[in-house]
Write a protein that holds these residues in place. Sequence first.
Motif, PDB file in Angstrom:
ATOM      1  N   LEU A 201       7.138  -1.399  -7.088  1.00 60.85           N
ATOM      2  CA  LEU A 201       7.784  -2.690  -6.852  1.00 60.85           C
ATOM      3  C   LEU A 201       9.303  -2.597  -6.847  1.00 60.85           C
ATOM      4  O   LEU A 201       9.984  -3.441  -6.280  1.00 60.85           O
ATOM      5  CB  LEU A 201       7.328  -3.705  -7.914  1.00 60.85           C
ATOM      6  N   GLU A 202       9.820  -1.563  -7.499  1.00 58.85           N
ATOM      7  CA  GLU A 202      11.282  -1.434  -7.559  1.00 58.85           C
ATOM      8  C   GLU A 202      11.862  -0.660  -6.391  1.00 58.85           C
ATOM      9  O   GLU A 202      13.051  -0.754  -6.108  1.00 58.85           O
ATOM     10  CB  GLU A 202      11.680  -0.713  -8.854  1.00 58.85           C
ATOM     11  N   ILE A 203      11.032   0.119  -5.740  1.00 59.22           N
ATOM     12  CA  ILE A 203      11.550   1.057  -4.737  1.00 59.22           C
ATOM     13  C   ILE A 203      11.088   0.647  -3.342  1.00 59.22           C
ATOM     14  O   ILE A 203       9.891   0.582  -3.061  1.00 59.22           O
ATOM     15  CB  ILE A 203      11.082   2.488  -5.049  1.00 59.22           C
ATOM     16  N   THR A 204      12.048   0.378  -2.486  1.00 56.51           N
ATOM     17  CA  THR A 204      11.688  -0.103  -1.157  1.00 56.51           C
ATOM     18  C   THR A 204      11.808   0.958  -0.081  1.00 56.51           C
ATOM     19  O   THR A 204      11.314   0.773   1.024  1.00 56.51           O
ATOM     20  CB  THR A 204      12.591  -1.286  -0.753  1.00 56.51           C
ATOM     21  N   ASN A 205      12.476   2.052  -0.360  1.00 58.47           N
ATOM     22  CA  ASN A 205      12.695   3.007   0.718  1.00 58.47           C
ATOM     23  C   ASN A 205      11.670   4.135   0.725  1.00 58.47           C
ATOM     24  O   ASN A 205      11.803   5.096   1.470  1.00 58.47           O
ATOM     25  CB  ASN A 205      14.103   3.588   0.647  1.00 58.47           C
ATOM     26  N   ARG A 206      10.655   4.007  -0.108  1.00 59.09           N
ATOM     27  CA  ARG A 206       9.636   5.053  -0.089  1.00 59.09           C
ATOM     28  C   ARG A 206       8.286   4.478  -0.461  1.00 59.09           C
ATOM     29  O   ARG A 206       8.190   3.661  -1.388  1.00 59.09           O
ATOM     30  CB  ARG A 206      10.006   6.150  -1.079  1.00 59.09           C
ATOM     31  N   SER A 207       7.266   4.920   0.250  1.00 64.28           N
ATOM     32  CA  SER A 207       5.914   4.533  -0.141  1.00 64.28           C
ATOM     33  C   SER A 207       5.027   5.749   0.039  1.00 64.28           C
ATOM     34  O   SER A 207       5.365   6.677   0.772  1.00 64.28           O
ATOM     35  CB  SER A 207       5.391   3.376   0.707  1.00 64.28           C
ATOM     36  N   PHE A 208       3.914   5.756  -0.653  1.00 63.27           N
ATOM     37  CA  PHE A 208       2.990   6.879  -0.580  1.00 63.27           C
ATOM     38  C   PHE A 208       1.736   6.460   0.154  1.00 63.27           C
ATOM     39  O   PHE A 208       1.149   5.430  -0.145  1.00 63.27           O
ATOM     40  CB  PHE A 208       2.627   7.361  -1.991  1.00 63.27           C
ATOM     41  N   ASN A 209       1.317   7.292   1.078  1.00 63.20           N
ATOM     42  CA  ASN A 209       0.094   7.006   1.794  1.00 63.20           C
ATOM     43  C   ASN A 209      -1.086   7.505   0.977  1.00 63.20           C
ATOM     44  O   ASN A 209      -1.146   8.680   0.618  1.00 63.20           O
ATOM     45  CB  ASN A 209       0.137   7.685   3.168  1.00 63.20           C
ATOM     46  N   ILE A 210      -2.018   6.611   0.663  1.00 63.23           N
ATOM     47  CA  ILE A 210      -3.161   7.044  -0.147  1.00 63.23           C
ATOM     48  C   ILE A 210      -4.474   7.061   0.614  1.00 63.23           C
ATOM     49  O   ILE A 210      -5.438   7.685   0.178  1.00 63.23           O
ATOM     50  CB  ILE A 210      -3.313   6.184  -1.428  1.00 63.23           C
ATOM     51  N   VAL A 211      -4.533   6.372   1.728  1.00 58.71           N
ATOM     52  CA  VAL A 211      -5.736   6.448   2.562  1.00 58.71           C
ATOM     53  C   VAL A 211      -5.275   6.490   4.009  1.00 58.71           C
ATOM     54  O   VAL A 211      -4.404   5.712   4.412  1.00 58.71           O
ATOM     55  CB  VAL A 211      -6.666   5.228   2.366  1.00 58.71           C
ATOM     56  N   ASP A 212      -5.880   7.395   4.769  1.00 55.12           N
ATOM     57  CA  ASP A 212      -5.548   7.491   6.185  1.00 55.12           C
ATOM     58  C   ASP A 212      -6.831   7.795   6.945  1.00 55.12           C
ATOM     59  O   ASP A 212      -7.382   8.884   6.816  1.00 55.12           O
ATOM     60  CB  ASP A 212      -4.505   8.601   6.406  1.00 55.12           C
ATOM     61  N   ILE A 213      -7.311   6.843   7.710  1.00 55.23           N
ATOM     62  CA  ILE A 213      -8.559   7.099   8.446  1.00 55.23           C
ATOM     63  C   ILE A 213      -8.310   7.236   9.941  1.00 55.23           C
ATOM     64  O   ILE A 213      -9.230   7.139  10.746  1.00 55.23           O
ATOM     65  CB  ILE A 213      -9.618   6.004   8.184  1.00 55.23           C
TER      66      ILE A 213
END
Lengths: 443, 302
Positions: A201-213
């Motif tokens: 919630l604090e970080i907007t410039n990075r996200s982690f992909n946890i599912v990719d179909i």
Amino acid sequence: MEEESDCRKINNSFLRDHNYATEADIISTVEFNSTGELLATGDKGGRVVVFQREQESKNQPHRRGEYNVYSTFQSHEPEFDYLKSLEIEEKINKIRWLPQQNAAYFLLSTNDKTVKLWKISERDKRPEGYNLKDEDGRIRDPGTITTLRVPVLRPMDLMVEATPRRVFSNAHTYHINSISVNSDYETFMSTDDLRINLWNLEITNRSFNIVDIKPTNMEELTEVITAAEFHPHQCNTFVYSSSKGSIRLCDMRASALCDNHSKFFEEPEDPSNRSFFSEIISSISDVKFSHSGRYLMTRDYLTVKVWDLNMESKPLETYQVHDYLRSKLCSLYENDCIFDKFECVWNGSDSVIMTGSYNNFFRMFDRNTKRDVTLEASRENSKPRAILKPRKVCVGGKRRKDEISVDSLDFSKKILHTAWHPYENIIAVAATNNLYIFQDKVN
Amino acid sequence: MINTMECAVDAQSLISISLRKIHNSRTQRGGIKLHKNLLVSYVLRNARQVYMNEKYAEIYRMQQYEEVMTVCNEIQELNPLDLVEDCEEQTVDCCGSMNESPSLCGALLPVSHQASPVQHIQPTSACSVPIPLQSEEVCKSPDPSFYRSCCAEAYPVSNCDFSPVNSMHCNKTTVLDLDTHVVTTVESGYLHQDCCASLQQCCQDAQSPAKKRKLDFGYYVSEIEEVPDFTPCKRAKFEDSSYACTEPLDTSNISNLISIFGSGFTGLVSRQADLEQALNGQFCSKQALASLGAWTRAIVAF
């Protein structure tokens, strides 16, 4: 269940008396916050309207906490992706509240591409007595200042302001269909057709992909993700549903990329029921954990199913929402109604489930007594504070007086979004551009 | 097995409705909705499956009927004494060297129905002699690609009426060549006329023209790979073209739709694709065309 009806129309402008609805006013999501004090709605025009429950007053005991408009703000604007020559709709797809940690309220709202964290706070004092500017805000000529004073806070009319605190963007190639806040209150996930991303919630410039179909060759695409949700208590567990009618439960502790599920819930298709539209009606439009975290509820076009997390082979319970539509699938395909995505909700004690239907009907199923009721959200048929009368759809044969025949159902009046207060028997039902709030009758 | 009884519209209408939806989705606000288009493609696939089954059942029924009628007519026309002779002649004419070019006559019946015609063709009248001969040759298993290349119209057949020589009932057929990616319009069954027109001509130099056509029709071969049955070539002798041409699809937008479908699913989502896979917003890229899923190939033949 007996209900008292109390109608609210969002748009308090001159459109009140007109029967038509501008498309921008169509409500696209409804959500109570965790205490039930606030109710947020999002619409196709990108606006969010937040209602607050009145404090119960001893003077008017029968007006038991009605909901009034608390704040209105424009969450998303239409955008244009120049690279792909695509317009990005401002329609709010989902709103999710964060648990309250201080005086301000926080919610996440998302359109097709961008998630935003909004802070809604009250201001009832303002500083007065500036040195460099006068009461109107005009800059004073420094030459005229002869004394210094300390500004003081004076009470003012309550003002509720909404400010965007975080913008989580550029993480989704496809359209976002769900967001879900984790029980750790630090992370949340956003889901599009093919991928699920985990954010802090604090970080907007990075996200982690946890599912990719997404398949390597898009020609081989056979299913998409339709909804996803975190487990209410276990912060490592989440589920996602697919267009093929299956639900996968994943454990983030197992691996960084949760393409391999821990549990797979699917009911085998009945081959005798196969039609042109089998794939469409088996596509899951919503998935919700029960408050206890022990059950899952899924909604496909004609049914609602309750699953036990410990039994993957078939659902625990299946409820027919509007099975009379099974013979009408062809016309529903032609007018696109078959693609409507209905949502479903649990009540606070997980004993009753609710979902919407057509003709402004919505259905409730009591899991314990196995009784169900069909109610209607419309101003013509219910006066404020009147008790809702159960409705019935006549499927064939002689139609009784109060029944409605399948052919006279209005398919443009659909209830896709509903919400249930976390503790009490208060429900919010969105019927196109109108919001209906129903409460239990007070004896 | 898809239960079609509850559906108010037939498979062909469903196909055109679905294609229209996909076409409209290109211009709707917010970009192409992947989920909706995926679901529409499933309906398309189901409708096509039903359509194909119905079509082949119909063709097979027609085939049997024609066989019976022809034999009966011949019996009536011919002097019983000439019966055997004529029938033999006919079969020879029909097929030239049976070993070399059995295809056209053998092409009358779908491969999978080889066994059954033997029983079905038996007419009730007394013409037992030529029939076994006919059935034999009919039952021959020809080289699949050979007869396919001669007459095979990529399914569905509705756009082209396999009519006899002088009949110009064939409608225009728009096809997409999967190899050269060129959209061509076949006029009035010109191509079909050549190979179906007169069977003798066809059979006598069956080898060369058919082989020549094999190149032209090469793209049809790939169409058929997943379909066990194939469209048979109708004999010119048949008086009425009983291949009732079902109402052709609305061809006005076909070429546009082909260009949509020609790009396969990648084309539909090209606007959503990751940058590394972006087709620069253009449909009908050669790569995508070459890798069409089997089910999309059916559509290009409309």
